[in-house]
Design an enzyme around this catalytic site. Structure first.
Site, PDB file in Angstrom:
ATOM      1  N   ASN A   1       1.039  -1.268  -0.272  1.00 13.74           N
ATOM      2  CA  ASN A   1      -0.179   0.060  -0.185  1.00 13.74           C
ATOM      3  C   ASN A   1       0.899   1.337  -0.034  1.00 13.74           C
ATOM      4  OD1 ASN A   1      -1.482   1.846   0.168  1.00 13.74           O
ATOM      5  ND2 ASN A   1      -2.387   0.937   2.089  1.00 13.74           N
TER       6      ASN A   1
ATOM      7  N   ARG B   1      -2.309  -1.748  -3.550  1.00 12.93           N
ATOM      8  CA  ARG B   1      -3.516  -1.407  -3.330  1.00 12.93           C
ATOM      9  C   ARG B   1      -3.470   0.188  -3.843  1.00 12.93           C
ATOM     10  NH1 ARG B   1      -4.534   3.946   0.693  1.00 12.93           N
ATOM     11  NH2 ARG B   1      -6.189   4.042   0.654  1.00 12.93           N
TER      12      ARG B   1
ATOM     13  N   HIS C   1     -12.693   4.225   0.121  1.00 12.84           N
ATOM     14  CA  HIS C   1     -12.847   3.032   1.391  1.00 12.84           C
ATOM     15  C   HIS C   1     -14.038   1.317   1.179  1.00 12.84           C
ATOM     16  CE1 HIS C   1     -12.330   5.685   4.471  1.00 12.84           C
ATOM     17  NE2 HIS C   1     -11.738   5.387   3.883  1.00 12.84           N
TER      18      HIS C   1
ATOM     19  N   ARG D   1     -10.223  16.529   7.552  1.00 17.47           N
ATOM     20  CA  ARG D   1     -11.143  16.810   6.441  1.00 17.47           C
ATOM     21  C   ARG D   1     -12.020  17.860   6.816  1.00 17.47           C
ATOM     22  NH1 ARG D   1     -10.104  11.535   3.793  1.00 17.47           N
ATOM     23  NH2 ARG D   1      -7.642  11.398   3.265  1.00 17.47           N
TER      24      ARG D   1
ATOM     25  N   GLU E   1      -8.037  -4.940   5.491  1.00 18.35           N
ATOM     26  CA  GLU E   1      -8.133  -4.329   3.386  1.00 18.35           C
ATOM     27  C   GLU E   1      -7.141  -4.960   3.430  1.00 18.35           C
ATOM     28  OE1 GLU E   1      -9.347  -0.180   3.544  1.00 18.35           O
ATOM     29  OE2 GLU E   1      -8.689   0.029   5.282  1.00 18.35           O
TER      30      GLU E   1
END
Length: 399
Positions: free
Chosen positions: A10, A89, A178, A239, A383
């Protein structure tokens, strides 16, 4: 028994998260993080057999060097002989990819073309692919896309009310992120709760520094809170989530902000950090709120209120609700936030069970409400296992 180990990579702009996973047992044989790549003090931290170790890199060493060191480590630990694939990923697959894909020149070209939609992520993902192809040239390389799970959304869910030509010519639409996490925890919840996958209505809340909610009907994503970029939707660690687009004009014309300053403001200085003026770490904010810090308490209240509103809205595309899933670092560990959110949603028949809510933390799963239908459940995400499993399946198909 045939080999079943997959190396999962990743790649971020200055980091590389990695793991070797046995896709039969689900065991994580090696895990680690190369961080601060391209900076003055890069390093690799890893865990093997329960022991944590650190490898110092030279100043300005980047992804290629980190992967070269990782190859050395894998061989030194004698983990290379059972590897069957490398799973990558990839954050943004645009409309090109509805599922994971064997990496070919055409796939690399498509990821490259999509880089304009994820300029901070896809170029880094490509760096990892290039370095891994060089280091593991004998292994099939598989791309697993964050956006793929959401490609089942209908146009009414993914289109913005902008001139249609912006979508047709430039791909401006909602993609969602996601996806790997939402796919994993929804499938797990359906199994745990013994739901019928072909007749199920679940909402997954992935809550970490980045946060998103997805409505999943009959095992497929029908709507999600993130949009063309991961900025849309919920309040997150740094964010802003949804804001009035007119604020852009006000910031530029009245406060003389540049486009770059606005991007930094919305992505790195807002959210929990911006409201609390303390931290983007939920644990710090919860502790400060408990000690009477008013802005920390306000940050928690705004976070939970906005999250509950989004969850309630997603009952519309589902036409009902079987289960609400909490996952991600905050979703799996913050009993405080889960209780606040469930309290907002009491009109859906949800009521928190305090003992169950406290028990379902730090890697433990379980239903956290008193009722069984609908219910709220904590499911730790994985994940890396999803990436490894997809990679193993595609690698087997190539034989």
């Amino acid at each position: 028994m045939p080999s079943s180990h997959v190396l999962v990579l990743n790649c971020g702009s200055s980091s590389l998260k990695f793991a070797i996973i046995d896709t039969v047992s689900g065991d994580e044989l090696l895990s680690g993080l190369a961080e601060r790549l391209g900076e003055l003090d890069p390093q690799i931290k890893y865990k093997f057999n329960g022991d944590k170790q650190l490898i110092a890199l030279s100043p300005n060493d980047a992804h290629q060097t980190a992967i070269a060191k990782l190859v050395e480590l894998v061989k030194q630990l004698q983990l290379d002989s059972n590897l069957i694939a490398v799973g990558h990923r990839v954050v943004h697959g645009g409309e090109h990819f509805t599922k994971s894909a064997l990496i070919t020149p055409d796939v690399i070209e498509a990821i490259t073309k999509t880089s304009s939609l994820a300029p901070l992520h896809n170029p880094a993902n490509l760096l990892g692919i290039e370095a891994a192809q060089s280091a593991f040239s004998h292994l099939p390389q598989i791309a697993v896309f964050d956006t793929a799970f959401h490609q089942s959304m209908s146009p009414e869910a993914f289109l913005y009310a902008l001139p249609y030509t912006l979508y047709k010519q430039h791909g401006i639409r909602r993609y969602g992120f996601h996806g790997t996490s939402h796919a994993f925890v929804s499938a797990e919840a359906i199994k745990i709760l013994d739901l019928n996958e072909t007749n199920s209505k679940v909402i997954s809340a992935h809550l970490g520094n980045g946060c998103s909610v997805t409505a999943i009907k009959n095992g497929k994503s029908v709507d999600t809170s993130m949009g063309m970029t991961p900025l849309e939707g919920l309040v997150m660690g740094t964010r802003s989530g949804d804001i009035d687009p007119g604020i852009f004009n006000y910031l530029t014309e009245q406060l003389n902000y540049s486009a770059k300053q606005i991007d930094t403001l919305l992505n790195k200085e807002s959210g929990l950090l911006g409201i609390s003026e303390l931290s983007n770490d939920c644990r710090t904010i919860e502790e400060s709120a408990a000690d009477g810090h008013q802005q920390a308490a306000l940050a928690l209240d705004i976070f939970c209120y906005r999250l509950a509103k989004q969850i309630a809205a997603f009952v519309v595309p589902l036409g009902g609700l079987d289960a609400l899933i909490f996952t991600g670092g905050i979703g799996e560990n913050s009993d405080v936030i889960r209780a606040k959110v469930v309290a907002h949603l009491s009109f859906l028949g949800l009521e928190i069970d305090n003992d169950k809510n406290l028990a379902a933390r730090f890697g433990s799963e379980g239903v956290i409400t008193k009722q069984t239908a609908p219910c709220a459940i904590v499911v730790p995400t994985n994940e890396e296992w999803m990436i490894a499993n997809d990679a193993a399946n595609i690698a087997q198909e190539q034989k």
